[in-house]
Design an enzyme around this catalytic site. Structure first.
Site, PDB file in Angstrom:
ATOM      1  N   TYR A  67       0.852  -1.198   0.000  1.00  0.00           N
ATOM      2  CA  TYR A  67       0.000   0.000   0.000  1.00  0.00           C
ATOM      3  C   TYR A  67       0.881   1.239   0.000  1.00  0.00           C
ATOM      4  CZ  TYR A  67      -4.272   2.649   1.026  1.00  0.00           C
ATOM      5  OH  TYR A  67      -5.352   3.499   0.951  1.00  0.00           O
ATOM      6  N   ASN A 183     -21.906  -2.994  -3.270  1.00  0.00           N
ATOM      7  CA  ASN A 183     -22.106  -3.583  -1.950  1.00  0.00           C
ATOM      8  C   ASN A 183     -20.903  -3.393  -1.037  1.00  0.00           C
ATOM      9  OD1 ASN A 183     -20.780  -5.386  -3.785  1.00  0.00           O
ATOM     10  ND2 ASN A 183     -20.940  -6.991  -2.232  1.00  0.00           N
ATOM     11  N   SER A 184     -19.858  -2.736  -1.526  1.00  0.00           N
ATOM     12  CA  SER A 184     -18.716  -2.424  -0.667  1.00  0.00           C
ATOM     13  C   SER A 184     -19.112  -1.384   0.365  1.00  0.00           C
ATOM     14  CB  SER A 184     -17.552  -1.883  -1.513  1.00  0.00           C
ATOM     15  OG  SER A 184     -17.891  -0.617  -2.068  1.00  0.00           O
ATOM     16  N   ARG A 206     -21.301  -8.012  -8.111  1.00  0.00           N
ATOM     17  CA  ARG A 206     -20.874  -9.310  -8.626  1.00  0.00           C
ATOM     18  C   ARG A 206     -22.029 -10.315  -8.546  1.00  0.00           C
ATOM     19  NH1 ARG A 206     -19.381 -13.323  -5.547  1.00  0.00           N
ATOM     20  NH2 ARG A 206     -19.056 -11.926  -3.772  1.00  0.00           N
ATOM     21  N   ARG A 208     -24.042 -13.570  -7.620  1.00  0.00           N
ATOM     22  CA  ARG A 208     -23.887 -14.404  -6.412  1.00  0.00           C
ATOM     23  C   ARG A 208     -25.182 -15.155  -6.174  1.00  0.00           C
ATOM     24  NH1 ARG A 208     -21.854 -10.250  -2.808  1.00  0.00           N
ATOM     25  NH2 ARG A 208     -21.272  -9.317  -4.791  1.00  0.00           N
ATOM     26  N   MET A 298     -10.298  -3.498  -7.253  1.00  0.00           N
ATOM     27  CA  MET A 298     -10.445  -4.805  -6.624  1.00  0.00           C
ATOM     28  C   MET A 298     -10.162  -5.962  -7.579  1.00  0.00           C
ATOM     29  SD  MET A 298     -13.614  -4.455  -3.927  1.00  0.00           S
ATOM     30  CE  MET A 298     -14.840  -4.020  -5.151  1.00  0.00           C
ATOM     31  N   TRP A 321      -8.227   9.456  -3.484  1.00  0.00           N
ATOM     32  CA  TRP A 321      -7.633   8.767  -2.340  1.00  0.00           C
ATOM     33  C   TRP A 321      -7.901   9.618  -1.108  1.00  0.00           C
ATOM     34  CZ3 TRP A 321      -1.727   8.359  -1.105  1.00  0.00           C
ATOM     35  CH2 TRP A 321      -1.524   7.378  -0.122  1.00  0.00           C
ATOM     36  N   LYS A 387     -19.310  -8.848   6.520  1.00  0.00           N
ATOM     37  CA  LYS A 387     -19.427  -8.010   7.710  1.00  0.00           C
ATOM     38  C   LYS A 387     -18.120  -7.263   7.947  1.00  0.00           C
ATOM     39  CE  LYS A 387     -22.660 -10.958  10.306  1.00  0.00           C
ATOM     40  NZ  LYS A 387     -22.843 -11.716  11.578  1.00  0.00           N
TER      41      LYS A 387
END
Length: 396
Positions: A67, A183-184, A206, A208, A298, A321, A387
């Site tokens: 990072y 959904n992030s 995505r 699922r 991602m 950022w 979670k």
């Protein structure tokens, strides 16, 4: 004469931090370290006790050493061994809610018991407590309905969402935005902040097994439409979007060939945390003079955009950022954004993330505490637990 330690001394002696000496796999490099009591705070500093500290994907990347932001090594945790001058160590964690335990001279506006959040990147929040500079924290207003989980997670994801919606163009009520990774944590914050402003969101996730359940969850937060990435290659999608947004399909002449062009009303902002072909396809759905803001990758795939989007649609692209924003924004702007977010949380417009609290007790040995955190990080690295994990270090 027998010595009976006071409660304050007992608490002080049970300070603990999650540390590592070299970057690497969190499952192997992390350990727990009990450390000495904090000295009284120096001038313009304060001592804080952490209440909750989230485990974010970026935390894993920092520990791995991949990072851009790097923590500073600590040599004040021990007189010898790990955390000392002989063997400095990094304390993990970037985000967290702390309570002021002691205030040094020359620190205005803060007192013992106040809530604060860290605004200096890579402060090292996975610990019982530490000393911080007065400019490295912001006070959190104790508003009704504002929970510890709210405050512990308000430094990174909610301001990222807020600033991306605010900084690139002026959006009016009923305008549309489009995003992937909906959904992030940032994606869910985008949905809620947008809904509070009367904005509409087209959200991609995505594919699922529990898609219906996820769609209902995002719709309950205020999402307008929820689709999977598979829909991006569906030729009928353009017509559907045109109908949803009030756009229209008109004939046009391109390179001497008649074709149909869809004009999308108000889809002028796209938010990307995935990259790769998915984002290329999503960008094609943006209208003229739109902005595409990337804040993550991602998929770990490069982002390639057709030159035609820049020439014929005047697309503008940006990278965002939040750490850079903190380093450049005047303190007044930082305070204003935190107050806006706290107000949204207090009014139920921005919900706390679905989370679980993992308690690291002082009754555990350093070995046991370290193993517990390594297990948590191994689960978080999978990225699909659904979670947010919050660490709580207790002094039982």
């Amino acid at each position: 004469m027998a010595f009976f330690p006071t409660r304050r001394l007992c608490i002080a002696l049970t300070n603990r931090a999650i540390v590592y000496s070299q970057p690497g796999n969190p499952a192997t490099v992390l350990s727990a370290l009990s450390y000495r009591p904090l000295p009284p705070p120096a001038k313009k500093t304060l001592n804080v006790r952490f209440l909750l500290a989230p485990v974010n994907p970026a935390d894993i990347n920092v520990i791995e050493g991949v990072y851009p932001a790097k923590p500073e090594p600590r040599n004040d945790l021990a007189t010898s061994g790990t955390g000392s001058d002989d063997a400095p160590a990094f304390v993990a964690g970037n985000e967290g809610l702390a309570e002021v335990s002691e205030v040094g001279e020359g620190v205005p506006g803060l007192k013992e018991g106040d809530w604060v959040i860290m605004t200096r990147p890579q402060t090292g929040t996975w610990c019982t407590g530490r000393n911080v500079g007065m400019d490295d924290v912001e006070k959190v207003p104790r508003l009704p309905g504002l929970t510890e989980a709210h405050a512990a997670t308000m430094t990174v994801n909610p301001p990222t969402a807020y600033n991306m919606l605010q900084d690139y163009l002026r959006l009016e009520e009923e305008d549309w935005i489009i995003q992937n990774g909906a959904n992030s944590a940032v994606g869910q914050a985008v949905i809620q902040i947008a809904a509070s402003r009367g904005l509409k969101t087209l959200n991609f996730v995505r594919p699922r097994d529990n898609l219906e359940e996820l769609s209902k969850q995002l719709m309950s937060l205020g999402a307008t439409k929820v689709l999977t990435y598979d829909a991006l290659v569906d030729k009928s999608l353009r017509k559907e979007i045109s109908e949803w947004t009030g756009g229209k399909v008109i004939p046009s002449l391109s390179y001497g060939v008649h074709s149909l062009t869809t004009i999308y009303q108000a889809i002028r902002l796209g938010l990307n945390c995935v990259g790769g072909p998915i984002t290329t396809q999503m960008a094609r759905l943006l209208g003229d003079d739109a902005h595409l803001v990337s804040y993550g990758a991602m998929s770990k795939e490069p982002l390639s955009l057709p030159t035609s989007l820049f020439i014929f649609k005047n697309l503008t692209t940006h990278g965002f950022w939040q750490s850079r924003w903190y380093s450049r924004a005047p303190r007044g702007d930082r305070v204003r954004v935190m107050q806006i977010l706290a107000d949204l949380m207090s009014r139920g417009k921005l919900k706390e993330p679905v989370h679980e609290i993992v308690t690291i007790s002082s009754k555990q040995s350093d070995e046991a505490a370290g193993q517990r955190v390594r297990d948590v990080l191994a689960k978080a690295a999978e990225g699909r637990q659904g979670k947010k994990t919050l660490l709580r270090f207790t002094a039982d």
